[in-house]
Design a protein around this motif. Structure first.
Motif, PDB file in Angstrom:
ATOM      1  N   GLY A 260      41.613  49.767   5.407  1.00  0.00           N
ATOM      2  CA  GLY A 260      41.698  50.802   4.402  1.00  0.00           C
ATOM      3  C   GLY A 260      40.398  51.554   4.456  1.00  0.00           C
ATOM      4  N   GLN A 261      40.468  52.826   4.341  1.00  0.00           N
ATOM      5  CA  GLN A 261      39.230  53.581   4.455  1.00  0.00           C
ATOM      6  C   GLN A 261      38.323  53.312   3.267  1.00  0.00           C
ATOM      7  OE1 GLN A 261      40.018  57.655   5.275  1.00  0.00           O
ATOM      8  NE2 GLN A 261      38.215  57.831   6.550  1.00  0.00           N
ATOM      9  N   HIS A 262      38.968  53.010   2.123  1.00  0.00           N
ATOM     10  CA  HIS A 262      38.168  52.742   0.943  1.00  0.00           C
ATOM     11  C   HIS A 262      38.571  51.407   0.361  1.00  0.00           C
ATOM     12  CE1 HIS A 262      36.729  56.799   1.140  1.00  0.00           C
ATOM     13  NE2 HIS A 262      37.959  57.224   1.183  1.00  0.00           N
ATOM     14  N   SER A 263      37.661  50.793  -0.313  1.00  0.00           N
ATOM     15  CA  SER A 263      37.952  49.530  -0.988  1.00  0.00           C
ATOM     16  C   SER A 263      38.971  49.798  -2.091  1.00  0.00           C
ATOM     17  CB  SER A 263      36.687  48.927  -1.563  1.00  0.00           C
ATOM     18  OG  SER A 263      36.015  49.860  -2.360  1.00  0.00           O
ATOM     19  N   GLY A 264      39.545  48.752  -2.599  1.00  0.00           N
ATOM     20  CA  GLY A 264      40.645  48.878  -3.535  1.00  0.00           C
ATOM     21  C   GLY A 264      41.835  48.097  -3.030  1.00  0.00           C
ATOM     22  N   ASN A 265      41.813  47.767  -1.733  1.00  0.00           N
ATOM     23  CA  ASN A 265      42.844  46.886  -1.210  1.00  0.00           C
ATOM     24  C   ASN A 265      42.696  45.515  -1.846  1.00  0.00           C
ATOM     25  OD1 ASN A 265      43.891  48.689   0.876  1.00  0.00           O
ATOM     26  ND2 ASN A 265      41.895  48.409   1.811  1.00  0.00           N
ATOM     27  N   THR A 266      43.820  44.834  -2.042  1.00  0.00           N
ATOM     28  CA  THR A 266      43.739  43.474  -2.556  1.00  0.00           C
ATOM     29  C   THR A 266      43.069  42.594  -1.513  1.00  0.00           C
ATOM     30  OG1 THR A 266      45.688  43.740  -3.934  1.00  0.00           O
ATOM     31  CG2 THR A 266      45.050  41.492  -3.353  1.00  0.00           C
ATOM     32  N   ILE A 267      42.113  41.829  -1.966  1.00  0.00           N
ATOM     33  CA  ILE A 267      41.383  40.924  -1.096  1.00  0.00           C
ATOM     34  C   ILE A 267      41.869  39.509  -1.381  1.00  0.00           C
ATOM     35  CG2 ILE A 267      39.106  40.040  -0.492  1.00  0.00           C
ATOM     36  CD1 ILE A 267      37.978  42.771  -1.305  1.00  0.00           C
TER      37      ILE A 267
ATOM     38  N   ARG B  57      31.002  45.823   9.282  1.00  0.00           N
ATOM     39  CA  ARG B  57      31.098  47.079   8.530  1.00  0.00           C
ATOM     40  C   ARG B  57      30.201  47.083   7.300  1.00  0.00           C
ATOM     41  NH1 ARG B  57      36.952  49.592   7.112  1.00  0.00           N
ATOM     42  NH2 ARG B  57      37.254  47.638   5.978  1.00  0.00           N
TER      43      ARG B  57
ATOM     44  N   LEU C 228      42.514  50.392 -10.308  1.00  0.00           N
ATOM     45  CA  LEU C 228      42.063  51.377  -9.327  1.00  0.00           C
ATOM     46  C   LEU C 228      41.986  52.760  -9.961  1.00  0.00           C
ATOM     47  CD1 LEU C 228      44.139  50.246  -6.200  1.00  0.00           C
ATOM     48  CD2 LEU C 228      41.906  49.450  -6.986  1.00  0.00           C
TER      49      LEU C 228
ATOM     50  N   LYS D  61      43.986  44.131 -11.030  1.00  0.00           N
ATOM     51  CA  LYS D  61      42.973  45.075 -10.571  1.00  0.00           C
ATOM     52  C   LYS D  61      43.227  46.442 -11.187  1.00  0.00           C
ATOM     53  CE  LYS D  61      45.349  46.312  -6.242  1.00  0.00           C
ATOM     54  NZ  LYS D  61      45.230  46.338  -4.743  1.00  0.00           N
TER      55      LYS D  61
ATOM     56  N   GLY E  28      35.225  50.111   3.394  1.00  0.00           N
ATOM     57  CA  GLY E  28      35.115  48.663   3.500  1.00  0.00           C
ATOM     58  C   GLY E  28      35.491  47.925   2.245  1.00  0.00           C
ATOM     59  N   ASN E  29      35.528  46.630   2.368  1.00  0.00           N
ATOM     60  CA  ASN E  29      35.922  45.747   1.280  1.00  0.00           C
ATOM     61  C   ASN E  29      34.759  44.840   0.937  1.00  0.00           C
ATOM     62  OD1 ASN E  29      38.894  46.424   1.104  1.00  0.00           O
ATOM     63  ND2 ASN E  29      38.720  45.881   3.253  1.00  0.00           N
TER      64      ASN E  29
ATOM     65  N   SER F 253      40.560  43.251   8.142  1.00  0.00           N
ATOM     66  CA  SER F 253      39.245  43.123   7.508  1.00  0.00           C
ATOM     67  C   SER F 253      39.036  41.676   7.092  1.00  0.00           C
ATOM     68  CB  SER F 253      39.165  44.035   6.288  1.00  0.00           C
ATOM     69  OG  SER F 253      38.055  43.700   5.479  1.00  0.00           O
TER      70      SER F 253
ATOM     71  N   ALA G 185      32.604  54.103  -0.792  1.00  0.00           N
ATOM     72  CA  ALA G 185      32.180  53.579   0.505  1.00  0.00           C
ATOM     73  C   ALA G 185      33.340  52.897   1.207  1.00  0.00           C
ATOM     74  CB  ALA G 185      31.041  52.584   0.309  1.00  0.00           C
TER      75      ALA G 185
ATOM     76  N   TYR H 180      36.157  50.320  -8.456  1.00  0.00           N
ATOM     77  CA  TYR H 180      37.405  49.623  -8.696  1.00  0.00           C
ATOM     78  C   TYR H 180      37.027  48.294  -9.355  1.00  0.00           C
ATOM     79  CZ  TYR H 180      39.402  52.873  -5.258  1.00  0.00           C
ATOM     80  OH  TYR H 180      39.812  53.988  -4.572  1.00  0.00           O
TER      81      TYR H 180
ATOM     82  N   SER I 166      41.814  41.332   4.080  1.00  0.00           N
ATOM     83  CA  SER I 166      42.561  42.417   3.460  1.00  0.00           C
ATOM     84  C   SER I 166      43.017  43.386   4.543  1.00  0.00           C
ATOM     85  CB  SER I 166      41.717  43.141   2.405  1.00  0.00           C
ATOM     86  OG  SER I 166      40.562  43.674   2.988  1.00  0.00           O
ATOM     87  N   LEU I 167      43.954  44.235   4.130  1.00  0.00           N
ATOM     88  CA  LEU I 167      44.418  45.253   5.058  1.00  0.00           C
ATOM     89  C   LEU I 167      43.289  46.218   5.355  1.00  0.00           C
ATOM     90  CD1 LEU I 167      47.859  45.991   3.423  1.00  0.00           C
ATOM     91  CD2 LEU I 167      47.503  44.999   5.686  1.00  0.00           C
TER      92      LEU I 167
ATOM     93  N   GLU J   7      31.092  41.727   6.111  1.00  0.00           N
ATOM     94  CA  GLU J   7      32.488  42.071   6.349  1.00  0.00           C
ATOM     95  C   GLU J   7      32.638  42.556   7.785  1.00  0.00           C
ATOM     96  OE1 GLU J   7      33.864  45.770   4.972  1.00  0.00           O
ATOM     97  OE2 GLU J   7      35.976  45.310   5.309  1.00  0.00           O
TER      98      GLU J   7
ATOM     99  N   TYR K  71      39.477  37.787 -10.940  1.00  0.00           N
ATOM    100  CA  TYR K  71      39.953  36.681 -10.124  1.00  0.00           C
ATOM    101  C   TYR K  71      39.867  35.395 -10.931  1.00  0.00           C
ATOM    102  CZ  TYR K  71      39.953  39.290  -5.710  1.00  0.00           C
ATOM    103  OH  TYR K  71      40.230  40.186  -4.692  1.00  0.00           O
TER     104      TYR K  71
END
Lengths: 115, 115
Positions: free
Chosen positions: A97-104, A55, B51, B49, B100-101, A31, B98, B32, A94-95, A48, B36
């Motif tokens: 992931g179906q939902h946000s919450g991954n570290t960006i 997306r 979650l 963060k 995506g990031n 992503s 949703a 979430y 970021s990795l 994104e 930063y």
């Protein structure tokens, strides 16, 4: 491992020209997103990309576009530059992931000045 | 749509004193939450963060934040600041549902640590 790499770091363009900025994400990240940072508007989401497909999209005119390649590297393009496009453009990865919450993770940005 | 408000644009603080940076958000869906930090001429670095789970979140460099759902707040604190904490701090939210990031940022709080 290497972080998010953006090129060029600094550039100056003339009104009416176009510009292309490049971003290499962290290895394994699929992503890639772009943000514009200005003193007046702050940090604003541009778009994104994930697996070469856009997306998510922010509220920017069509002059702002992007794409992602099969190796996850991304470019953004701004056509017909205006003075107000002067900004720091930040790329983030970021990795999947179906939902946000991954570290960006953010790059150091490309400083664009339009004169 | 989400929005983030950082109530203080600038916070001067003496070295070794505590600091609190306030962040309130509004959203029609669960979110979430992120903090930063941006040092001069650099990109953004994730401090912490939230979650789910414990509402008190500990991050890097001695920072912590507390999520308060009823007050829709996510304030950042550090019990004793150092000169090197001089930077701009951004609170951000993302839609937890949703795909995506995509981050929505607050306007930022500039922290100036004085000796």
């Amino acid at each position: 491992k290497a972080g998010v790499t953006q090129t060029p770091r600094y550039l100056i363009k003339t009104r009416g020209q176009q510009v292309t900025l490049s971003c290499s994400p962290i290895s394994g990240h699929r992503s890639v997103s772009w943000y514009q940072q200005t003193p007046g508007q702050g940090l604003q989401f541009l778009f994104e990309y994930f697996s070469e497909t856009q997306r998510n999209k922010g509220n920017f005119p069509g002059r702002f576009s992007g794409r992602q390649f099969s190796n996850s590297r991304s470019e953004m393009n701004v056509s017909t530059l205006e003075l107000g496009d002067s900004a720091l453009y930040l790329c983030a990865s970021s990795l999947e992931g179906q939902h946000s919450g991954n570290t960006i993770y953010f790059g150091e940005g490309s400083w664009l000045t339009v004169v | 749509a989400q929005s983030v408000t950082q109530l203080d644009s600038q916070v001067p603080v003496f070295e070794e004193a505590p600091v609190e940076l306030r962040c309130n958000y509004s959203s029609s869906v669960s979110v979430y939450l992120f903090w930063y930090v941006q040092y001069p001429n650099q990109g953004l670095q994730l401090l912490l963060k939230y979650l789910s789970g414990s509402t008190l979140v500990k991050g890097i460099n001695g920072f912590e934040a507390e999520f308060n759902k009823s007050q829709t707040s996510f304030h950042l604190r550090k019990p004793s600041v150092h000169i090197s904490d001089t930077a701009e701090y951004f609170c951000a939210v993302s839609d937890s549902i949703a795909a995506g990031n995509k981050l929505t940022f607050g306007g930022g709080t500039r922290v100036l640590v004085k000796p």
